[in-house]
Scaffold this motif. Sequence first.
Motif, PDB file in Angstrom:
ATOM      1  N   CYS A  31       0.853  -1.189   0.000  1.00  0.00           N
ATOM      2  CA  CYS A  31       0.000   0.000   0.000  1.00  0.00           C
ATOM      3  C   CYS A  31       0.892   1.243   0.000  1.00  0.00           C
ATOM      4  O   CYS A  31       1.858   1.323   0.763  1.00  0.00           O
ATOM      5  CB  CYS A  31      -0.898  -0.010   1.233  1.00  0.00           C
ATOM      6  N   ARG A  32       0.598   2.201  -0.874  1.00  0.00           N
ATOM      7  CA  ARG A  32       1.484   3.358  -1.079  1.00  0.00           C
ATOM      8  C   ARG A  32       0.880   4.652  -0.534  1.00  0.00           C
ATOM      9  O   ARG A  32      -0.334   4.840  -0.550  1.00  0.00           O
ATOM     10  CB  ARG A  32       1.756   3.563  -2.576  1.00  0.00           C
ATOM     11  N   ALA A  33       1.759   5.534  -0.091  1.00  0.00           N
ATOM     12  CA  ALA A  33       1.368   6.894   0.288  1.00  0.00           C
ATOM     13  C   ALA A  33       2.299   7.866  -0.423  1.00  0.00           C
ATOM     14  O   ALA A  33       3.524   7.755  -0.321  1.00  0.00           O
ATOM     15  CB  ALA A  33       1.446   7.082   1.792  1.00  0.00           C
ATOM     16  N   LYS A  34       1.710   8.813  -1.156  1.00  0.00           N
ATOM     17  CA  LYS A  34       2.491   9.780  -1.937  1.00  0.00           C
ATOM     18  C   LYS A  34       2.202  11.192  -1.442  1.00  0.00           C
ATOM     19  O   LYS A  34       1.045  11.558  -1.215  1.00  0.00           O
ATOM     20  CB  LYS A  34       2.117   9.647  -3.417  1.00  0.00           C
ATOM     21  N   ARG A  35       3.251  11.968  -1.248  1.00  0.00           N
ATOM     22  CA  ARG A  35       3.081  13.345  -0.764  1.00  0.00           C
ATOM     23  C   ARG A  35       2.544  14.220  -1.894  1.00  0.00           C
ATOM     24  O   ARG A  35       3.096  14.262  -2.992  1.00  0.00           O
ATOM     25  CB  ARG A  35       4.427  13.893  -0.266  1.00  0.00           C
ATOM     26  N   GLU A  90      -0.618  17.301   1.946  1.00  0.00           N
ATOM     27  CA  GLU A  90      -1.339  16.072   2.252  1.00  0.00           C
ATOM     28  C   GLU A  90      -0.558  14.848   1.770  1.00  0.00           C
ATOM     29  O   GLU A  90       0.399  14.956   1.000  1.00  0.00           O
ATOM     30  CB  GLU A  90      -2.721  16.086   1.581  1.00  0.00           C
ATOM     31  N   TRP A  91      -1.012  13.707   2.243  1.00  0.00           N
ATOM     32  CA  TRP A  91      -0.539  12.428   1.734  1.00  0.00           C
ATOM     33  C   TRP A  91      -1.719  11.746   1.041  1.00  0.00           C
ATOM     34  O   TRP A  91      -2.865  11.866   1.483  1.00  0.00           O
ATOM     35  CB  TRP A  91      -0.024  11.531   2.860  1.00  0.00           C
ATOM     36  N   GLU A  92      -1.431  11.036  -0.025  1.00  0.00           N
ATOM     37  CA  GLU A  92      -2.451  10.341  -0.796  1.00  0.00           C
ATOM     38  C   GLU A  92      -2.169   8.841  -0.712  1.00  0.00           C
ATOM     39  O   GLU A  92      -1.123   8.365  -1.153  1.00  0.00           O
ATOM     40  CB  GLU A  92      -2.404  10.824  -2.248  1.00  0.00           C
ATOM     41  N   ILE A  93      -3.104   8.106  -0.117  1.00  0.00           N
ATOM     42  CA  ILE A  93      -2.900   6.675   0.136  1.00  0.00           C
ATOM     43  C   ILE A  93      -3.691   5.839  -0.871  1.00  0.00           C
ATOM     44  O   ILE A  93      -4.886   6.071  -1.083  1.00  0.00           O
ATOM     45  CB  ILE A  93      -3.336   6.295   1.564  1.00  0.00           C
ATOM     46  N   THR A  94      -3.015   4.867  -1.463  1.00  0.00           N
ATOM     47  CA  THR A  94      -3.642   3.979  -2.445  1.00  0.00           C
ATOM     48  C   THR A  94      -3.163   2.546  -2.214  1.00  0.00           C
ATOM     49  O   THR A  94      -1.958   2.309  -2.076  1.00  0.00           O
ATOM     50  CB  THR A  94      -3.309   4.402  -3.888  1.00  0.00           C
ATOM     51  N   GLY A  95      -4.098   1.626  -2.160  1.00  0.00           N
ATOM     52  CA  GLY A  95      -3.739   0.220  -1.990  1.00  0.00           C
ATOM     53  C   GLY A  95      -4.776  -0.523  -1.165  1.00  0.00           C
ATOM     54  O   GLY A  95      -5.777   0.057  -0.720  1.00  0.00           O
ATOM     55  N   GLY A 105     -12.691   8.179   0.158  1.00  0.00           N
ATOM     56  CA  GLY A 105     -11.654   7.579  -0.668  1.00  0.00           C
ATOM     57  C   GLY A 105     -11.343   6.141  -0.291  1.00  0.00           C
ATOM     58  O   GLY A 105     -10.364   5.567  -0.775  1.00  0.00           O
ATOM     59  N   VAL A 106     -12.168   5.569   0.585  1.00  0.00           N
ATOM     60  CA  VAL A 106     -11.954   4.186   1.025  1.00  0.00           C
ATOM     61  C   VAL A 106     -13.252   3.402   0.881  1.00  0.00           C
ATOM     62  O   VAL A 106     -14.305   3.855   1.335  1.00  0.00           O
ATOM     63  CB  VAL A 106     -11.478   4.116   2.486  1.00  0.00           C
ATOM     64  N   SER A 107     -13.178   2.260   0.241  1.00  0.00           N
ATOM     65  CA  SER A 107     -14.316   1.350   0.169  1.00  0.00           C
ATOM     66  C   SER A 107     -13.932   0.066   0.886  1.00  0.00           C
ATOM     67  O   SER A 107     -12.746  -0.211   1.106  1.00  0.00           O
ATOM     68  CB  SER A 107     -14.695   1.054  -1.289  1.00  0.00           C
ATOM     69  N   GLY A 108     -14.939  -0.719   1.273  1.00  0.00           N
ATOM     70  CA  GLY A 108     -14.605  -1.911   2.039  1.00  0.00           C
ATOM     71  C   GLY A 108     -15.613  -3.037   1.888  1.00  0.00           C
ATOM     72  O   GLY A 108     -16.757  -2.822   1.484  1.00  0.00           O
ATOM     73  N   THR A 109     -15.130  -4.229   2.223  1.00  0.00           N
ATOM     74  CA  THR A 109     -15.956  -5.430   2.213  1.00  0.00           C
ATOM     75  C   THR A 109     -15.796  -6.124   3.554  1.00  0.00           C
ATOM     76  O   THR A 109     -14.664  -6.313   4.028  1.00  0.00           O
ATOM     77  CB  THR A 109     -15.526  -6.394   1.085  1.00  0.00           C
ATOM     78  N   GLU A 132     -11.959  -5.812   4.762  1.00  0.00           N
ATOM     79  CA  GLU A 132     -10.943  -5.634   3.715  1.00  0.00           C
ATOM     80  C   GLU A 132     -11.178  -4.244   3.144  1.00  0.00           C
ATOM     81  O   GLU A 132     -12.314  -3.905   2.772  1.00  0.00           O
ATOM     82  CB  GLU A 132     -11.074  -6.682   2.621  1.00  0.00           C
ATOM     83  N   LEU A 133     -10.140  -3.427   3.112  1.00  0.00           N
ATOM     84  CA  LEU A 133     -10.277  -2.028   2.700  1.00  0.00           C
ATOM     85  C   LEU A 133      -9.510  -1.753   1.409  1.00  0.00           C
ATOM     86  O   LEU A 133      -8.412  -2.293   1.202  1.00  0.00           O
ATOM     87  CB  LEU A 133      -9.758  -1.096   3.797  1.00  0.00           C
ATOM     88  N   ALA A 134     -10.093  -0.902   0.580  1.00  0.00           N
ATOM     89  CA  ALA A 134      -9.433  -0.461  -0.652  1.00  0.00           C
ATOM     90  C   ALA A 134      -9.287   1.058  -0.591  1.00  0.00           C
ATOM     91  O   ALA A 134     -10.289   1.784  -0.574  1.00  0.00           O
ATOM     92  CB  ALA A 134     -10.242  -0.878  -1.870  1.00  0.00           C
ATOM     93  N   PHE A 135      -8.050   1.529  -0.501  1.00  0.00           N
ATOM     94  CA  PHE A 135      -7.758   2.964  -0.482  1.00  0.00           C
ATOM     95  C   PHE A 135      -7.532   3.443  -1.913  1.00  0.00           C
ATOM     96  O   PHE A 135      -6.678   2.898  -2.628  1.00  0.00           O
ATOM     97  CB  PHE A 135      -6.514   3.247   0.361  1.00  0.00           C
ATOM     98  N   ASP A 136      -8.288   4.455  -2.320  1.00  0.00           N
ATOM     99  CA  ASP A 136      -8.165   4.995  -3.672  1.00  0.00           C
ATOM    100  C   ASP A 136      -7.924   6.498  -3.581  1.00  0.00           C
ATOM    101  O   ASP A 136      -8.849   7.296  -3.533  1.00  0.00           O
ATOM    102  CB  ASP A 136      -9.439   4.697  -4.469  1.00  0.00           C
ATOM    103  N   LYS A 137      -6.645   6.865  -3.477  1.00  0.00           N
ATOM    104  CA  LYS A 137      -6.240   8.270  -3.361  1.00  0.00           C
ATOM    105  C   LYS A 137      -6.901   8.933  -2.152  1.00  0.00           C
ATOM    106  O   LYS A 137      -7.396  10.058  -2.217  1.00  0.00           O
ATOM    107  CB  LYS A 137      -6.562   9.035  -4.635  1.00  0.00           C
TER     108      LYS A 137
END
Length: 386
Positions: A137-141, A145-150, A198-202, A216-221
Motif C-alpha cells: 500500500c502506497r502513500a504519496k506526498r 497532504e498524503w495520498e494513500i492507495t492500496g 476515498g476508502v471502500s470496504g468489504t 478488507e479495505l481499498a484505499f483509492d487516493k
Amino acid sequence: MTELSDERRMIQESAREFTRTQVRPLADKLDPVKGEMPRELIDQMAELGYFGILIPEEYGGLGLGAFEYCLVAEELARGWMSVASMIARGNALIGSLKAMTPEQKKVYLPRMARGEFLGAFSLSEPDAGSDVANISCRAKRVGDEWEITGNKYWCTFADGADFIMVFARTDPSVDPKARHRGISAFMVEKPRGQLPEGVSGTIIPKIGYFGWTTWELAFDKCRVPAANLIGEEGRGFYLATAGLETARAHTAARSIGLAQAGLDDAVAHAKERRQFGNPIAAFQAIRFKIASMATEIEAARALMYSVCEKIDQGVRCDKEASMVKLFASEMSERVTSEALQIHGGGGYTTLNQVERHWRDARLTKIFEGTSEIQMRIISDHILGRD
C-alpha cells in the motif's frame, strides 16, 4: 505466582463484576446472532477508564501499566473476547507514544482516554500478514497532504472507529535486504460509523470474534493531512513493532480469560448434568480433565504476570512475551475444547456459550503473530538467527 496488591485486586474485582452483570449477558444474547456490541456498553467502559489504562495521567488516562491492562482484559474476555479487545482501541497508540509530537499527544490522548477517539489498526494486507515488511500500500506526498492507495486486510472496527492507523509505503524504492524501511504510519480520521472518504470496504466473514466487523479495505487516493503522519517518515515498521510486548501479553490475557470462562462453564455443567444416577462431576474422567484445565490456566496466568512485571519495569522481554502468547493461546484452545467435550453434544450447539469460547480461543493462535512466528522468535533468542 505474583501476589496482587489491594489496588490491583480491586481493579480485577471491578472488571469481574462489570463482566458478570454487563458483558456476559450481552454476549450470550448477541453472539449467537452475530450482533454488534452496543455503543452504550462502550460508553460504560469509558466511564470505568478502560480506554485510558495505559495513557499517562497528564493526558487524562489512568497512568497504569501492562499488569493492570491485562488484569482487566482477562476478566472482560471471560464474558466476551471482543469486548476485551475493544479496550485496545483506546490504548492502541501507547506503543507510538514516544514517536508522537507534543501537539499530537495533547490533541489525541485526552479524547482517547475518555473513549471519544477510538481507533482501528490497518497493517496487514492480502500479501502482508506475518511478513509485515511486505507492505505494498502506497502513500504519496501531494502538497500538504498524503495520498494513500492500496489494499488492506483484517481491519477490525474500521467502521465504528474514529480513526484508522494506516501503514503505507512512502519510499517506493524497496531494497530486498531492507524491506522494512520506507514504511510510514498515518492517522486517518473519519466519521464514526463510516469508512474514510476515498476508502471502500468489504466485510470479511468470520467463524467467531463477533460483536464487531472485520474489513478488507481499498484505499483509492485517500487524502490525509501531512500533520497526521505519526513518527518519522519511513520508520513506521518500528512503530508497528514497538508495542508488541504489551500486545502479546494482552493476547495472553484474553486467551486466559477465555480458558477460565470455559472452565467455569464446564464445572457448572459437570455439577448439574447427571448420568448413570450421578452428577458427571463424580466421574474420574471428568474430574481429571478439570484438574488439568485448571492447572494449565494457572500456569499461563503466572507466566503472564511475570511478563507484565518485566514490561512495567522497562525490562526487554520480547522472548518472554512471545512465550506467554504462545503458551496461553495454545492452552486456551485445548482447555475450551475440553470444556466443550464435558458438555457433550450440547457443547456443539449454540444453546451453550462454551462453543463461543472455543471459537474465539482458536483465533488467539493467529492474531498478534501466529504460534509459528512466536516459536521462531523464541528459538532465535535461544539458538541465534539462521
